[in-house]
Design a protein around this motif. Sequence first.
Motif, mmCIF file in Angstrom:
data_model
loop_
_atom_site.group_PDB
_atom_site.id
_atom_site.type_symbol
_atom_site.label_atom_id
_atom_site.label_comp_id
_atom_site.label_asym_id
_atom_site.label_seq_id
_atom_site.Cartn_x
_atom_site.Cartn_y
_atom_site.Cartn_z
ATOM 1 N N VAL A 1 0.860 -1.184 0.000
ATOM 2 C CA VAL A 1 0.000 0.000 0.000
ATOM 3 C C VAL A 1 0.892 1.229 0.000
ATOM 4 O O VAL A 1 1.788 1.358 0.834
ATOM 5 N N ALA B 1 -0.511 0.834 10.139
ATOM 6 C CA ALA B 1 0.121 0.192 8.982
ATOM 7 C C ALA B 1 1.607 0.007 9.271
ATOM 8 O O ALA B 1 2.240 0.879 9.870
ATOM 9 N N ALA C 1 0.655 -4.869 3.193
ATOM 10 C CA ALA C 1 -0.785 -5.118 3.208
ATOM 11 C C ALA C 1 -1.083 -6.269 4.181
ATOM 12 O O ALA C 1 -0.261 -7.179 4.332
ATOM 13 N N PRO C 2 -2.240 -6.250 4.848
ATOM 14 C CA PRO C 2 -3.246 -5.174 4.825
ATOM 15 C C PRO C 2 -2.817 -4.012 5.713
ATOM 16 O O PRO C 2 -2.288 -4.213 6.800
ATOM 17 N N ARG D 1 -6.193 -1.303 8.419
ATOM 18 C CA ARG D 1 -7.451 -2.055 8.491
ATOM 19 C C ARG D 1 -8.092 -1.852 9.863
ATOM 20 O O ARG D 1 -7.512 -2.168 10.887
ATOM 21 N N THR E 1 -10.683 0.694 5.734
ATOM 22 C CA THR E 1 -9.545 0.201 4.967
ATOM 23 C C THR E 1 -8.622 1.369 4.628
ATOM 24 O O THR E 1 -8.902 2.522 4.957
ATOM 25 N N ALA E 2 -7.525 1.050 3.941
ATOM 26 C CA ALA E 2 -6.568 2.084 3.557
ATOM 27 C C ALA E 2 -7.213 3.142 2.665
ATOM 28 O O ALA E 2 -6.803 4.316 2.679
#
Length: 459
Positions: free
Chosen positions: A2, A33, A48-49, A52, A61-62
């Motif tokens: 991400v 994150a 990822a994720p 979240r 979510t992102a």
Amino acid sequence: AVHVHGSGTKFVEQVKPGDQLLISAGACKGAVAKVADVVSDELLKCAAPAFRGSDANPDATAADVKDAAFKVMPKVDQHDMYDAIYDALDDNGVIGIFPEGGSHDRSSLLPLKAGIAVMALGACAKHGEALRSRLRIAAVGLNYFSGHKFRSRVFVDYGEPFEVSRDLVDRYLGGDKRGAGDALMAEILTAVKAVTVQAPSSDMAEIFWMLRRLYVPDGKRLTLEEKVALTRGFAASVERDEGTHPEVRDVVVRVEKYHETLKHYNIHDRQVLLGGADDDVVDRFDALAILGLRMTILFAYSLAIFPGLLLASPLLVLTDAISRHKAKVALAGSRVKLRGNDVLATWKVLCGMILIPALHLTYTAVVYALYGFPEAVLYFFFMPFVSATSIYASESFLSVASSIGPLYLLIVNRSTGTRLRATRKQLQADVREIANKLGWAEIIRKSRSAHAALSEYSP
């Protein structure tokens, strides 16, 4: 991965791979994150994720993170700590850990941190079968009764110790560290749930306590251990059957309404049971006489409380102000606290440890300055007994004061008392009927602690 784009940031200076970004404000506050790569001052790659779930929205979510303030949580090298723990365990040491990772005032467990599994599996991997064969994990449950209140009660429950299986250690050594850790964490979570009462909310926890009171035969006094075990059994029973048996949901809703009615009139369930709401129990004139007697008792207790209360007033005011301020600050910066009662209790204890001896020495110095050495010595050794008397008298005062509400209800609104008593009798019969019909008694017995003989309480 991400991609995280910054504006005016200096990621190269601020962030390193392995660090975490925590959203500190806005709709996605609390989302986290892990940084995989620092590309430039205004671009990061996160594993990822990413981001979240947030405090307000567990499904975030992102894509929901935009123009958000953030904090950098540096990666901490814990190898030395873990090595010290492995060696301590091999040396027959004992390690105590709070696997939730922090204090809170929720009625259910926070997700357990994996550190405890890493400790157990890592120690077995380092020191081999000789350690694994004697290493045991024991869950300890802390069950509080209004833990933020002075002199409130706590029941500590100990689970059965269990070992780390050889298969899990082999998986860990074979490279499947995450799989072995997850499997062990599942065992630990099961053990922890067996010694704590779990409820989806604080309101539902109160309903479980009420179900327990309705289930136990009238007049039967339970120990703290037995109360916790019974409540734990009802929590497990309702969780199992509420979605498949409509009568369970129906009785839970009716118990909830009864509980709310008690709150409205500021009375306790035991007062409905023992206070008398039927005409053949106590009439209005008897209730007036009892009310007058108890008001006299309250006045006598007030005289006993007053000296200690007056001298302790600076302590009470300061402790309350400091602890509430600390709780407010902690609540604002927390992702898991509901009211900050855990911080409130902690700071009451901390303030008391400092202010109580300081205030006592101050008063002793004042007595010495005004009256001399003999009086100061007398005050120093005698005043703690006066304070203890005030504390015990205040508890008795509150106990008697709690009976005023039901007596008032008997005098001015007798029909309401009668309805409450009838409602309780019907709920008691329905709870027992459902418990017998759905086999809750067996679940409750399995929820007992090692020394709680709960089978004798089955109606």
